[in-house]
Design an enzyme around this catalytic site. Sequence first.
Site, PDB file in Angstrom:
ATOM      1  N   LYS A 225     -20.074 -21.494  15.522  1.00 34.20           N
ATOM      2  CA  LYS A 225     -19.883 -22.704  16.340  1.00 34.20           C
ATOM      3  C   LYS A 225     -20.720 -23.882  15.842  1.00 34.20           C
ATOM      4  O   LYS A 225     -20.681 -24.969  16.411  1.00 34.20           O
ATOM      5  CB  LYS A 225     -20.273 -22.424  17.803  1.00 34.20           C
ATOM      6  CG  LYS A 225     -19.355 -21.512  18.558  1.00 34.20           C
ATOM      7  CD  LYS A 225     -19.577 -21.632  20.069  1.00 34.20           C
ATOM      8  CE  LYS A 225     -20.776 -20.862  20.548  1.00 34.20           C
ATOM      9  NZ  LYS A 225     -21.010 -20.979  22.010  1.00 34.20           N
TER      10      LYS A 225
ATOM     11  N   LYS B 197     -24.019 -23.962  15.854  1.00 36.51           N
ATOM     12  CA  LYS B 197     -25.195 -24.138  16.728  1.00 36.51           C
ATOM     13  C   LYS B 197     -26.314 -23.199  16.283  1.00 36.51           C
ATOM     14  O   LYS B 197     -26.048 -22.073  15.874  1.00 36.51           O
ATOM     15  CB  LYS B 197     -24.835 -23.761  18.170  1.00 36.51           C
ATOM     16  CG  LYS B 197     -24.114 -24.825  18.954  1.00 36.51           C
ATOM     17  CD  LYS B 197     -24.093 -24.455  20.444  1.00 36.51           C
ATOM     18  CE  LYS B 197     -23.786 -25.656  21.300  1.00 36.51           C
ATOM     19  NZ  LYS B 197     -23.889 -25.408  22.732  1.00 36.51           N
TER      20      LYS B 197
HETATM   21  N1  C2G Z   1     -23.340 -27.183  31.286  1.00 37.47           N
HETATM   22  C1  C2G Z   1     -23.267 -28.002  32.436  1.00 37.47           C
HETATM   23  N2  C2G Z   1     -24.114 -29.081  32.556  1.00 37.47           N
HETATM   24  C2  C2G Z   1     -24.998 -29.367  31.568  1.00 37.47           C
HETATM   25  C3  C2G Z   1     -25.078 -28.545  30.411  1.00 37.47           C
HETATM   26  C4  C2G Z   1     -24.234 -27.451  30.299  1.00 37.47           C
HETATM   27  O1  C2G Z   1     -22.463 -27.754  33.354  1.00 37.47           O
HETATM   28  N3  C2G Z   1     -25.801 -30.438  31.744  1.00 37.47           N
HETATM   29  C5  C2G Z   1     -22.421 -26.029  31.196  1.00 37.47           C
HETATM   30  C6  C2G Z   1     -21.447 -26.141  30.007  1.00 37.47           C
HETATM   31  O2  C2G Z   1     -20.391 -26.996  30.319  1.00 37.47           O
HETATM   32  C7  C2G Z   1     -21.037 -24.684  29.828  1.00 37.47           C
HETATM   33  C8  C2G Z   1     -22.326 -23.922  30.205  1.00 37.47           C
HETATM   34  O3  C2G Z   1     -23.165 -24.857  30.903  1.00 37.47           O
HETATM   35  O4  C2G Z   1     -20.009 -24.337  30.752  1.00 37.47           O
HETATM   36  C9  C2G Z   1     -23.049 -23.389  28.984  1.00 37.47           C
HETATM   37  O5  C2G Z   1     -23.240 -24.468  28.089  1.00 37.47           O
HETATM   38  P1  C2G Z   1     -23.611 -24.162  26.556  1.00 37.47           P
HETATM   39  O6  C2G Z   1     -24.722 -23.200  26.504  1.00 37.47           O
HETATM   40  O7  C2G Z   1     -23.770 -25.466  25.858  1.00 37.47           O
HETATM   41  O8  C2G Z   1     -22.295 -23.428  26.062  1.00 37.47           O
HETATM   42  P2  C2G Z   1     -21.477 -23.613  24.693  1.00 37.47           P
HETATM   43  O9  C2G Z   1     -22.403 -23.419  23.548  1.00 37.47           O
HETATM   44  O10 C2G Z   1     -20.709 -24.857  24.788  1.00 37.47           O
HETATM   45  O11 C2G Z   1     -20.548 -22.313  24.708  1.00 37.47           O
HETATM   46  O12 C2G Z   1     -16.574 -19.898  23.991  1.00 37.47           O
HETATM   47  C10 C2G Z   1     -17.132 -20.983  24.711  1.00 37.47           C
HETATM   48  C11 C2G Z   1     -18.523 -21.254  24.257  1.00 37.47           C
HETATM   49  O13 C2G Z   1     -19.252 -20.080  24.144  1.00 37.47           O
HETATM   50  C12 C2G Z   1     -19.248 -22.248  25.165  1.00 37.47           C
END
Ligand code: C2G
Length: 153
Positions: free
Chosen positions: A45, A47
Amino acid sequence: MTKTVLTYGTFDLFHIGHLNVLKRLRALGDRLIVGVSTDEFNAVKGKRPIVPFEQRIEIVRSIKYVDIAIPEERWSQKREDIEKYDVQIFGIGEDWKGKFDELEDKVEVVYLPRTSGISTTEMKRVLSAFDERHVEELKRTLDSLSQIVKELS
Ligand code: C2G
């Protein structure tokens, strides 16, 4: 019938935004299953989490809104997990809006509002600024020290 909700995330430097989305997702059903992205999958991804996978999944597993936490290892896993855990709702933050509509043949797909003002990316940016400044400070101190040593010798 038990209503099962499924979501995925990295959850690095766990913060209130993560907690809010898990709380809201849990409220949509009777149990919440969370796929936590492994470090290898995060590399796919693009990251690089600060907190290693084992610790991130332990933190997520310990959140009271989470019933089951599983490793997320590939994009195609979602359909398999929907079958395996008999899922009715797939939910995720709106930063993924439209990205998982293709699952609508199997489940209800929900995109939830994000919590504003907090993000792991921003936290990492602040931390790295600290880092840089410290390095600069250190460099300056070393320079003046070597100057003193030179003058004394
Ligand atoms: N999130 C949120 N508000 C924020 C930051 C994050 O609601 N201020 C939510 C994101 O929208 C997501 C969850 O927290 O639903 C986890 O965010 P991340 O750890 O950034 O997830 P990501 O790396 O985008 O992984 O297959 C899908 C991916 O694994 C999603």
